[in-house]
Design a protein around this motif. Sequence first.
Motif: not given
Length: 307
Positions: A145, A148-149, A153, A169-170, A173, A177
Amino acid sequence: MTDVPQPDIGPDTLPQERSRAMQLWGRFRDHKGGIIGAAVFLIIIVAVTIGPYIHTIDPQFLDIRSKNQGPSLIHPFGTDNLGRDMLAQVLAGGRLSLSVGMVAMALSLFLGTVVGLFSGYIKWLDGPLMRLTDLFLALPLLPLLLVIIMLFRETLRAIFGPETGIFILIVFVIGITSWMHTARIVRGDVLAIKNQEFILAAKSGGTREFNIILRHLLPNVMSSIMVSATLGIATAIITESALSFLGLGFPSDFPTWGRLLYDGANFLQITPSRVLWPGLAISLTVLSVNYMGDAFRDALDPHKVKH
């Protein structure tokens, strides 16, 4: 062969569904924890939805003269180090946190349900899809996480704006997952259902495979999906709160409950209420959703049906 419409030979006719729904509601109602959890969750949703129209203070309004105040009539939850009203921020943060939780849960359920249905019903897809599920289960989720962020971002913020970009994005993600457990549960239900008489009758009648999945298999695994949905909301809210607490979630001018905890951690000794209220909101939401999930699981358990 043309797909000739078949009579609904499954167990899900309308009168039976209504009767089953009443039975499920009766068993859910007998679960006191589930009723209390549903009531608390409903109160939280109503509060974050209607509350800003009653408590009309702007959550971003700065009043330096009122900074670091405790609870009062004007500021029931106190103020932060910039004089912003904490109640207004908790209400605004609740809308963001719940929105993230519900949208991420929907994405997770969609991915898990699709993988579970096709893995359980189509034999040659079972191996590859389950190995993909095992791969995701084996990944260290928190470092993944964070990576990726950190990578995407700024790109998404530049394209969609600071709030929408981080929201997308949040949600993405968390969704990609957290679908694995749903996939395994749905796959197990499909394996138990696909050899029953009404599925075999639909096949012998010439119903297409895709229609069998949609019309017969999907309605009969909805109970498991509902339980996963309730637990998925809690998981998504906790994950978003953890990311925000680490400073990798929404910016400070778009408060979420996790972001409020992160901002208030350095002022814990001065104004402990800054972390009390968002922490209490997270705890109550997660507990209420978990109790609802327990009630749904008990209501949908065939071994607990009262004759």
